[in-house]
Design a protein around this motif. Sequence first.
Motif, PDB file in Angstrom:
ATOM      1  N   ARG A 113       0.781  -1.232   0.000  1.00 28.15           N
ATOM      2  CA  ARG A 113       0.000   0.000   0.000  1.00 28.15           C
ATOM      3  C   ARG A 113       0.817   1.288   0.000  1.00 28.15           C
ATOM      4  N   ASP A 114       2.126   1.229   0.047  1.00 20.94           N
ATOM      5  CA  ASP A 114       2.901   2.472   0.023  1.00 20.94           C
ATOM      6  C   ASP A 114       4.257   2.253  -0.645  1.00 20.94           C
ATOM      7  N   PHE A 165       6.048  -1.302   6.524  1.00 22.28           N
ATOM      8  CA  PHE A 165       4.781  -2.023   6.449  1.00 22.28           C
ATOM      9  C   PHE A 165       3.752  -1.395   7.373  1.00 22.28           C
ATOM     10  N   GLY A 166       3.921  -0.090   7.634  1.00 23.24           N
ATOM     11  CA  GLY A 166       2.978   0.606   8.490  1.00 23.24           C
ATOM     12  C   GLY A 166       1.596   0.678   7.887  1.00 23.24           C
ATOM     13  N   LEU A 167       1.509   0.557   6.584  1.00 22.03           N
ATOM     14  CA  LEU A 167       0.204   0.614   5.929  1.00 22.03           C
ATOM     15  C   LEU A 167      -0.223  -0.749   5.400  1.00 22.03           C
ATOM     16  N   ARG A 223      -3.922  -5.567  -4.813  1.00 19.89           N
ATOM     17  CA  ARG A 223      -2.640  -5.971  -5.384  1.00 19.89           C
ATOM     18  C   ARG A 223      -2.381  -5.213  -6.681  1.00 19.89           C
ATOM     19  N   GLU A 224      -3.440  -4.919  -7.420  1.00 22.95           N
ATOM     20  CA  GLU A 224      -3.272  -4.167  -8.664  1.00 22.95           C
ATOM     21  C   GLU A 224      -2.758  -2.747  -8.398  1.00 22.95           C
ATOM     22  N   SER A 225      -3.205  -2.137  -7.298  1.00 27.61           N
ATOM     23  CA  SER A 225      -2.705  -0.794  -6.989  1.00 27.61           C
ATOM     24  C   SER A 225      -1.253  -0.845  -6.502  1.00 27.61           C
ATOM     25  N   ASP A 226      -0.856  -1.951  -5.854  1.00 23.78           N
ATOM     26  CA  ASP A 226       0.564  -2.140  -5.537  1.00 23.78           C
ATOM     27  C   ASP A 226       1.395  -2.187  -6.814  1.00 23.78           C
ATOM     28  N   VAL A 227       0.876  -2.884  -7.842  1.00 25.37           N
ATOM     29  CA  VAL A 227       1.589  -2.973  -9.117  1.00 25.37           C
ATOM     30  C   VAL A 227       1.730  -1.583  -9.739  1.00 25.37           C
ATOM     31  N   TYR A 228       0.697  -0.761  -9.604  1.00 27.52           N
ATOM     32  CA  TYR A 228       0.779   0.611 -10.109  1.00 27.52           C
ATOM     33  C   TYR A 228       1.913   1.371  -9.407  1.00 27.52           C
TER      34      TYR A 228
END
Length: 674
Positions: free
Chosen positions: A469-470, A489-491, A527-532
């Motif tokens: 997420r970050d 990994f705070g988020l 997971r898709e936004s992590d890929v972004y």
Amino acid sequence: MGSPGKLVIIFLLLFLTITTAKKPFKFDYESFNKTYPAPDTLQFTEDTAVSQGALQITPDTSNSLETYRQNKSGRVVFQTPFKLWEGNVNSTAGKIASFNTSFGVNIYRVNNTSPGEGFAFIIAPDLNIPAQSYGQYLGLTNASTDGNWTNHLIAIELDTVRQEFDPDDNHMGLNINSIKSNKVVSLASQGIIIAPPKALNYTVWIQYNGTQKVIKVYMALQGKPMPKVPVLNESLNIGWYLNQYSYFGFSASTGNLIQLNCVLRWDLTVEILPEDNDRTWLKIGLVTGTSGLALLLVAAVGFYYFLHKGRPVNDPRIMGALRSLPGTPREFSFKDLRRATNNFDEKLKLGQGGFGIVYKGVLAKENNMEIAVKKFSRENIQGKDDFLAELTIINRLRHKHLVRLVGWCHKNGMLLLVYDYMPNGSLDNHLFGKQDKILSWDRRYKIISGVASAINYLHNEYDQKVVHRDLKASNIMLDSNYNARLGDFGLARALENEKTSYADIGGIPGTLGYIAPECFHTGKATRESDVYGFGAVVLEVVCGERPWTKIAGFQCVVDWVWMLHRENRIFEAVDERLGGDFNTEEAERLILLGLACSHPISGERPKPQTIVQIISGSVPPPYIPPFKPAFVWPVMEPTGDSSMTNTHDTTPMSSSYYGVSQESNTGYSDLYTV
């Protein structure tokens, strides 16, 4: 403050909590000899002994007569019993103790003959061993007692001989009052041979959660991290089977076939349940009369002032969760961490983020081991349930491209987390900080490859699905060899039930420029936004420009690179500070990959497994259209394992979100954050 009577009651309850709270019992035997541990610590039965730096649970090699080692059994047990349950273990009023243990074990074939019979970790009702418990009985039971409920015994066996009730001669079993396992797992499929022809040392981890009533057992070669998936994972209410006070230890046996059963090291942590006499003070306090009440009232007022004006006290929930963390994190003393950081000297400050400050530390007592110490106060920890859940996630992550949690300290309301120190700081600092040398192309490619491997692990290889997420350059650290280590990994959130988005709390996390466009509408990360976010990092590393940089009339780097791709000028996107010193094939591969990951439609982005293959060159990058596709809303929600309804906040992101930092981090700013 409330009425005096209420205050006294509150004080009594608080005092009861503090008085009865006890630290878990711990010991850690890194090796064994005739004087360590103390002779009165462990109980040795039959032919057990300390020899060659190990506990020999059956006779060792000191006697050359092979027949001497046949048909033997033995136990080594910690002499102090532990209270493992109290109350009604079938109700919520009952309490069952949690425990964690790990030990090193070597099962050795003598003269390379077939091994036999087996070895076990045991929880037993007493210090004795049954007569004639050799052979298939593993020092647990014998022919007349096997299966009796009065045995009050639980064991984890490593069995090297197949009986008619066994799957093979190389298995692990959960045994309750019997040598016939309630759950058995063949170890061949795990790549483990208990007693290979060439002796190997193994580490076994056993974790029991008394609240969830679940036991998990892991096994790996010595020196390897604890695997992400347990060999055994079973529901188990130990209160149904064990004596209230029971003993921990080991047992083993030989038959006509022999083996050496050696315990090389052993650590054990057991939650301490309060004894009945721990509560007798309450009876005394309640009959002290008026003068006692007045005294308690004075004390209560002082306690109230201390609680609200004085130094903060430790949160027992956080302390309990920290001390029950599985795996290898250790509890550091506050004194040692304060000394390591020179009393948290500003000169040793590595960075500061929204969750606290990171300091470099040196542990003089441990060969000047370098560490990174994350310091944040009680006020930083909002939503303790979420904090503890996330800390559990971080603790169990084991990957060469992730920053490792080493340990923790909780003192006077202050939480300190200790991580591996990364001597080369953050990727962000090497790209945009004041560095003597420009980060070479080879190192950039290696870093991107490492980050891709870490993301694939989080999304697909860890036993839970974890969304970071970050993802951003300031959260990617570099070790002494410039290997990437993903941190912060705070988020992070672990996603259950094979679903990949999370119910977010308090708006959309992350940093502008790395956030996928759909997140602004859904309030969710996937997971898709992590890929972004990874795509933004790829272009950042290749171009040497931050994602939000306005360049050549474009509002962001990705739009500029897309234009260069359309005009067949993609190599103009490569960081000009490299002076043309880069591999054109690799550069084209990464630029196209970065664009693919930056696709406005989440379903069109490549999966982490594919990303790893693209970077390795085993598959080509996907087709990239000449014009950047438009983001369309609403879009179809991902199906199957890619969606979860946001149950906490389904509103779009408010305009205040645009206040999110576009910081120019110099390293360690938000890294190591929980």
